[in-house]
Scaffold this active site. Sequence first.
Site, PDB file in Angstrom:
ATOM      1  N   GLY A  91       0.812  -1.213   0.000  1.00  0.00           N
ATOM      2  CA  GLY A  91       0.000   0.000   0.000  1.00  0.00           C
ATOM      3  C   GLY A  91       0.850   1.270   0.000  1.00  0.00           C
ATOM      4  CG  ASN A  92       4.942   1.122   1.306  1.00  0.00           C
ATOM      5  OD1 ASN A  92       4.580  -0.033   1.126  1.00  0.00           O
ATOM      6  ND2 ASN A  92       6.168   1.520   1.075  1.00  0.00           N
TER       7      ASN A  92
ATOM      8  CE  LYS B 288      -6.336  -6.585   5.728  1.00  0.00           C
ATOM      9  NZ  LYS B 288      -5.023  -6.143   6.063  1.00  0.00           N
TER      10      LYS B 288
ATOM     11  CE  LYS C 121       1.171  -6.290  -1.284  1.00  0.00           C
ATOM     12  NZ  LYS C 121       1.509  -6.538   0.091  1.00  0.00           N
TER      13      LYS C 121
ATOM     14  CE  LYS D 289       4.938  -7.090   3.515  1.00  0.00           C
ATOM     15  NZ  LYS D 289       3.662  -7.004   2.818  1.00  0.00           N
TER      16      LYS D 289
HETATM   17  P1  ADP Z   1       2.434  -3.789   2.912  1.00  0.00           P
HETATM   18  O1  ADP Z   1       1.413  -2.721   2.811  1.00  0.00           O
HETATM   19  O2  ADP Z   1       3.622  -3.546   2.053  1.00  0.00           O
HETATM   20  O3  ADP Z   1       1.880  -5.173   2.786  1.00  0.00           O
HETATM   21  P2  ADP Z   1       2.712  -4.244   5.785  1.00  0.00           P
HETATM   22  O4  ADP Z   1       2.558  -3.092   6.707  1.00  0.00           O
HETATM   23  O5  ADP Z   1       1.619  -5.240   5.674  1.00  0.00           O
HETATM   24  O6  ADP Z   1       3.073  -3.616   4.367  1.00  0.00           O
HETATM   25  O7  ADP Z   1       4.060  -5.039   6.146  1.00  0.00           O
HETATM   26  C1  ADP Z   1       5.295  -4.354   6.245  1.00  0.00           C
HETATM   27  C2  ADP Z   1       5.593  -4.025   7.694  1.00  0.00           C
HETATM   28  O8  ADP Z   1       5.929  -5.204   8.414  1.00  0.00           O
HETATM   29  C3  ADP Z   1       6.783  -3.126   7.922  1.00  0.00           C
HETATM   30  O9  ADP Z   1       6.448  -1.766   7.811  1.00  0.00           O
HETATM   31  C4  ADP Z   1       7.208  -3.479   9.350  1.00  0.00           C
HETATM   32  O10 ADP Z   1       6.725  -2.507  10.261  1.00  0.00           O
HETATM   33  C5  ADP Z   1       6.495  -4.783   9.643  1.00  0.00           C
HETATM   34  N1  ADP Z   1       7.316  -5.864  10.171  1.00  0.00           N
HETATM   35  C6  ADP Z   1       6.888  -6.729  11.126  1.00  0.00           C
HETATM   36  N2  ADP Z   1       7.816  -7.634  11.413  1.00  0.00           N
HETATM   37  C7  ADP Z   1       8.874  -7.381  10.624  1.00  0.00           C
HETATM   38  C8  ADP Z   1      10.139  -8.021  10.455  1.00  0.00           C
HETATM   39  N3  ADP Z   1      10.488  -9.099  11.163  1.00  0.00           N
HETATM   40  N4  ADP Z   1      11.014  -7.485   9.562  1.00  0.00           N
HETATM   41  C9  ADP Z   1      10.672  -6.401   8.835  1.00  0.00           C
HETATM   42  N5  ADP Z   1       9.475  -5.757   8.957  1.00  0.00           N
HETATM   43  C10 ADP Z   1       8.576  -6.235   9.827  1.00  0.00           C
HETATM   44 MG    MG Z   2       0.281  -6.014   4.101  1.00  0.00          MG
END
Ligand code: ADP
Ligand code: MG
Length: 312
Positions: free
Chosen positions: A15-16, A133, A212, A274
């Site tokens: 999303g970012n 969610k 996603k 992820k």
């Molecule tokens: P997106 O919108 O890209 O799916 P998310 O917010 O769902 O992003 O996931 C990315 C976030 O996951 C990062 O901003 C970070 O704060 C968080 N995060 C949680 N655990 C970890 C980790 N072990 N290593 C890196 N980031 C992490």
């Molecule tokens: Mg996400």
Amino acid sequence: MDRRRKETLLIALGGNALVRKGQLGTIEEQFENLRVPMAQIARLSREFKVVITHGNGPQVGNLLLQQEGCKEIPHLPLEILVAQTQGQIGYMIESTLDSALMELGVLTRQHFVTLISYVVVNEKDPAFLHPTKPIGPTFRETQVKDLLYPTRRVPGGYRRVVASPKPVTVVEKREIRKLIDMDFIVICCGGGGIPVIREGRAFHGVDAVIDKDMVSAKLAEEVGVDVFLIATDVEGVALNYGKPEQKFLRSMTVTDAQRYLDEGHFPPGSMGPKIEATMQFIRTRGKLAVITSVEAIAAAIEGKAGTEIVRD
Ligand code: ADP
Ligand code: MG
């Protein structure tokens, strides 16, 4: 380069890539933010066949908030709002990518297609029993009793919660593969795809949100992707994320990833999916899976940034 031998690259945009933390999320901001990944994707499209998937959290949240503010017009179900965001984000990606290609001096018109995509989920998926969610606006306690859907306490109030079932299959997988083979850059499965349940030969939409990253792994398996890149707002994957002993990893094996996941290093709803998605990709047939920042997409493909998830 022999076009027939180009590998297929799937990029899942977080999303970012559209709205950065702390921004209002105006359309101007979203177009500007998209220039960062699209300049890199334009360059990569000379080397790879490209498929793009994307999140829609802020956009679908805004549509929900707009609905809450208007009582005169019938409310639209979530599946319709997801379809709307696939259209709006697909358009923004296409036009930004088109400009990036022109800036690169690619004169032959690249072909793009944004595909409205549905994704089948299983109505018996246990996720439907426990919606987890949070989506859309934060409500005050006094507003919650008038809402027609389940909510959950979150910092600052209450938010609607929906189920996040597993993707079973991408309905348009054959069309997507054909478009890739014809050298189209395909934008699909936006916002995780429109979640549908199969009823005989028909489909009907359900109130749910598919992750996603998980749908991207399913798509990768179903259309045969070689390289899977997840672009988010951190440089890569860390152990002890956010703690003083935090340590970013350049690579980890599937077995290590599973162990770290079990140990709680990757929370559900952010890094967890992820990791699960990239592990699934490597286990099925994928060659390269990497998690990196939106700024470092090209560097990560060259092995100079991000965290790779590798076979044991
Ligand atoms: P997106 O919108 O890209 O799916 P998310 O917010 O769902 O992003 O996931 C990315 C976030 O996951 C990062 O901003 C970070 O704060 C968080 N995060 C949680 N655990 C970890 C980790 N072990 N290593 C890196 N980031 C992490
Ligand atoms: Mg996400």
